[in-house]
Design an enzyme around this catalytic site. Structure first.
Site, mmCIF file in Angstrom:
data_model
loop_
_atom_site.group_PDB
_atom_site.id
_atom_site.type_symbol
_atom_site.label_atom_id
_atom_site.label_comp_id
_atom_site.label_asym_id
_atom_site.label_seq_id
_atom_site.Cartn_x
_atom_site.Cartn_y
_atom_site.Cartn_z
ATOM 1 N N LYS A 22 -1.784 1.392 5.624
ATOM 2 C CA LYS A 22 -1.396 2.780 5.423
ATOM 3 C C LYS A 22 -1.918 3.096 4.206
ATOM 4 C CE LYS A 22 2.869 2.068 6.304
ATOM 5 N NZ LYS A 22 2.979 0.642 6.326
ATOM 6 N N ARG A 31 9.952 7.291 8.361
ATOM 7 C CA ARG A 31 10.306 5.842 8.813
ATOM 8 C C ARG A 31 11.397 5.628 9.810
ATOM 9 N NH1 ARG A 31 7.842 3.289 4.460
ATOM 10 N NH2 ARG A 31 7.951 0.667 4.727
ATOM 11 N N ARG A 40 -1.620 -10.562 -0.345
ATOM 12 C CA ARG A 40 -1.689 -9.429 -1.410
ATOM 13 C C ARG A 40 -1.214 -9.667 -2.770
ATOM 14 N NH1 ARG A 40 0.943 -3.980 0.323
ATOM 15 N NH2 ARG A 40 2.951 -5.212 0.730
ATOM 16 N N ARG A 60 4.223 -8.759 -4.809
ATOM 17 C CA ARG A 60 5.032 -7.621 -4.640
ATOM 18 C C ARG A 60 6.395 -8.377 -4.435
ATOM 19 N NH1 ARG A 60 3.711 -2.333 -0.943
ATOM 20 N NH2 ARG A 60 5.834 -2.800 -0.125
ATOM 21 N N ARG A 119 11.225 -6.939 6.793
ATOM 22 C CA ARG A 119 10.649 -5.658 6.903
ATOM 23 C C ARG A 119 10.087 -5.516 8.287
ATOM 24 N NH1 ARG A 119 6.271 -6.456 2.231
ATOM 25 N NH2 ARG A 119 5.691 -4.352 2.857
HETATM 26 P P1 AP5 Z 1 -1.736 -1.816 2.616
HETATM 27 O O1 AP5 Z 1 -2.771 -0.705 2.408
HETATM 28 O O2 AP5 Z 1 -0.957 -1.563 1.253
HETATM 29 O O3 AP5 Z 1 -0.598 -1.723 3.683
HETATM 30 P P2 AP5 Z 1 0.510 -0.883 3.999
HETATM 31 O O4 AP5 Z 1 0.414 -0.555 5.453
HETATM 32 O O5 AP5 Z 1 0.303 0.330 2.868
HETATM 33 O O6 AP5 Z 1 1.434 -1.917 3.760
HETATM 34 P P3 AP5 Z 1 2.897 -1.799 2.606
HETATM 35 O O7 AP5 Z 1 3.414 -3.424 2.687
HETATM 36 O O8 AP5 Z 1 2.747 -1.099 1.512
HETATM 37 O O9 AP5 Z 1 3.957 -1.043 3.599
HETATM 38 P P4 AP5 Z 1 5.305 -1.037 3.745
HETATM 39 O O10 AP5 Z 1 5.292 0.217 4.937
HETATM 40 O O11 AP5 Z 1 6.016 -2.157 4.260
HETATM 41 O O12 AP5 Z 1 5.748 -0.484 2.285
HETATM 42 P P5 AP5 Z 1 6.071 0.866 1.448
HETATM 43 O O13 AP5 Z 1 5.414 0.659 0.084
HETATM 44 O O14 AP5 Z 1 5.757 2.172 2.378
HETATM 45 O O15 AP5 Z 1 -2.336 -3.202 2.804
HETATM 46 C C1 AP5 Z 1 -1.927 -4.686 2.676
HETATM 47 C C2 AP5 Z 1 -2.736 -5.407 2.424
HETATM 48 O O16 AP5 Z 1 -3.733 -5.645 3.228
HETATM 49 C C3 AP5 Z 1 -3.561 -5.250 0.982
HETATM 50 O O17 AP5 Z 1 -3.758 -6.380 0.164
HETATM 51 C C4 AP5 Z 1 -4.813 -4.585 1.466
HETATM 52 O O18 AP5 Z 1 -6.029 -4.862 0.679
HETATM 53 C C5 AP5 Z 1 -5.235 -5.496 2.863
HETATM 54 N N1 AP5 Z 1 -5.796 -4.850 3.707
HETATM 55 C C6 AP5 Z 1 -5.619 -3.216 4.122
HETATM 56 N N2 AP5 Z 1 -6.442 -2.751 5.091
HETATM 57 C C7 AP5 Z 1 -7.239 -3.909 5.650
HETATM 58 C C8 AP5 Z 1 -8.129 -4.497 6.342
HETATM 59 N N3 AP5 Z 1 -8.425 -3.475 7.346
HETATM 60 N N4 AP5 Z 1 -8.570 -5.849 6.816
HETATM 61 C C9 AP5 Z 1 -8.067 -6.486 5.699
HETATM 62 N N5 AP5 Z 1 -7.128 -6.513 4.642
HETATM 63 C C10 AP5 Z 1 -6.565 -5.165 4.636
HETATM 64 O O19 AP5 Z 1 7.709 0.659 1.280
HETATM 65 C C11 AP5 Z 1 8.353 -0.295 0.634
HETATM 66 C C12 AP5 Z 1 9.713 -0.114 0.725
HETATM 67 O O20 AP5 Z 1 9.959 1.068 0.272
HETATM 68 C C13 AP5 Z 1 10.244 -0.206 2.170
HETATM 69 O O21 AP5 Z 1 10.600 -1.412 2.626
HETATM 70 C C14 AP5 Z 1 11.795 0.364 1.906
HETATM 71 O O22 AP5 Z 1 12.584 -0.244 1.274
HETATM 72 C C15 AP5 Z 1 11.390 1.739 1.079
HETATM 73 N N6 AP5 Z 1 10.799 2.838 1.632
HETATM 74 C C16 AP5 Z 1 9.534 3.399 1.519
HETATM 75 N N7 AP5 Z 1 9.536 4.619 2.391
HETATM 76 C C17 AP5 Z 1 10.588 4.592 2.821
HETATM 77 C C18 AP5 Z 1 11.140 5.681 3.677
HETATM 78 N N8 AP5 Z 1 10.399 6.835 4.280
HETATM 79 N N9 AP5 Z 1 12.483 5.538 4.151
HETATM 80 C C19 AP5 Z 1 13.197 4.364 3.750
HETATM 81 N N10 AP5 Z 1 12.897 3.686 2.769
HETATM 82 C C20 AP5 Z 1 11.453 3.652 2.376
#
Ligand code: AP5
Length: 229
Positions: free
Chosen positions: A22, A97, A134, A162, A173
């Site tokens: 994402k 979410r 990552r 991270r 998660r």
């Molecule tokens: P990346 O692009 O970072 O993937 P992502 O889907 O953004 O993954 P995240 O782990 O950041 O998502 P998340 O939803 O768990 O965390 P968030 O930060 O939103 O890619 C991941 C890896 O894969 C990278 O190394 C990348 O290079 C690689 N990659 C990407 N595309 C690829 C491909 N096509 N092929 C190969 N490799 C690839 O949230 C973190 C925390 O914040 C949550 O757990 C929660 O506690 C809190 N939070 C955030 N938003 C909310 C909300 N709305 N409500 C409540 N709590 C929230």
């Protein structure tokens, strides 16, 4: 480049489990289309880094792999979407979410044009491998690029795991995703502006598929009036 139909903003939501890509795709799409990328994960991590009240309250929840409360998140996004730079549209990464967040977003969207929702689909074994591998910059927080070995190519900071990418927390998660976030795929799936794309492909292929999906879902087509390609 896609432009929304004249008079309409290009409002995009990225859905998908942890590690689906994402953030990677939201960043690319936002840059190409000069739209603000609004990542709730980045907003929270920045607050943790700066030691704000929000950051101190959210840190333990994030480190356990659980979700920060709906009221807090809806307040953050409501405030952010109230800023003038979102008038032409935005790319939301990590919000909504939960069903209450999705319902609140519908309320916030009244009078702002359609919401295009893209769900990035990736098998769980691939997600586990991606998150284990990552690294991010410990200083500026960006995802490490393949050519960076131990330091960040943007600011020179050291690359680190991270804090929520450890195996146990990632599994939590994913559980939280299945229980609380997957239901919003059903919430949106019947809408004409919903698209699911295969995220288990090289990043550039995903970018192309996402562009095509958003182009189609937002009702624009090659050569259509008011559309820049
Ligand atoms: P990346 O692009 O970072 O993937 P992502 O889907 O953004 O993954 P995240 O782990 O950041 O998502 P998340 O939803 O768990 O965390 P968030 O930060 O939103 O890619 C991941 C890896 O894969 C990278 O190394 C990348 O290079 C690689 N990659 C990407 N595309 C690829 C491909 N096509 N092929 C190969 N490799 C690839 O949230 C973190 C925390 O914040 C949550 O757990 C929660 O506690 C809190 N939070 C955030 N938003 C909310 C909300 N709305 N409500 C409540 N709590 C929230």
């Amino acid at each position: 480049m896609i432009q929304a139909r004249p008079g309409l903003a290009l409002n995009v939501v990225m859905l998908g489990p942890p590690g689906a890509g994402k953030g990677t795709q939201a960043e690319r799409f936002a840059r190409t289309h000069s739209l603000p990328k609004i990542s709730t994960g980045d907003i929270l991590r920045e607050a943790v880094h700066e030691g704000t009240t929000l950051g101190c309250a959210a840190k333990a929840t994030m480190d356990r792999g659980e979700l920060v409360g709906d009221d807090v998140m809806i307040g953050i996004v409501g405030e952010r979407l109230g800023r003038p730079d979102t008038e032409r549209g935005f790319v939301l990464d990590g919000f909504p979410r939960t069903v209450p967040q999705a319902t609140a977003l519908d309320d916030l969207m009244k009078g702002r044009g359609p919401l295009v929702v893209v769900d990035i689909v990736v098998p769980e074994d691939v997600l586990l491998r991606r998150l284990a591998a990552r690294r991010i910059c410990g200083d500026c927080g960006v995802n490490a690029q393949i050519e960076w070995t131990t330091t960040c190519g943007q600011c020179g900071g050291a690359l680190v795991h991270r804090t929520d990418d450890g195996d146990g927390v990632v599994r939590e998660r994913l559980k939280v995703y299945r229980r609380q976030t997957k239901p919003i795929v059903d919430f949106y799936a019947g809408r004409p502006t919903f698209r699911a794309i295969d995220g288990n492909q090289p990043p550039d292929v995903v970018t192309t598929a996402m562009d095509a999906a958003i182009r189609e879902a937002s009702g624009v087509s090659a050569g259509a009036k008011g559309v820049a390609l």
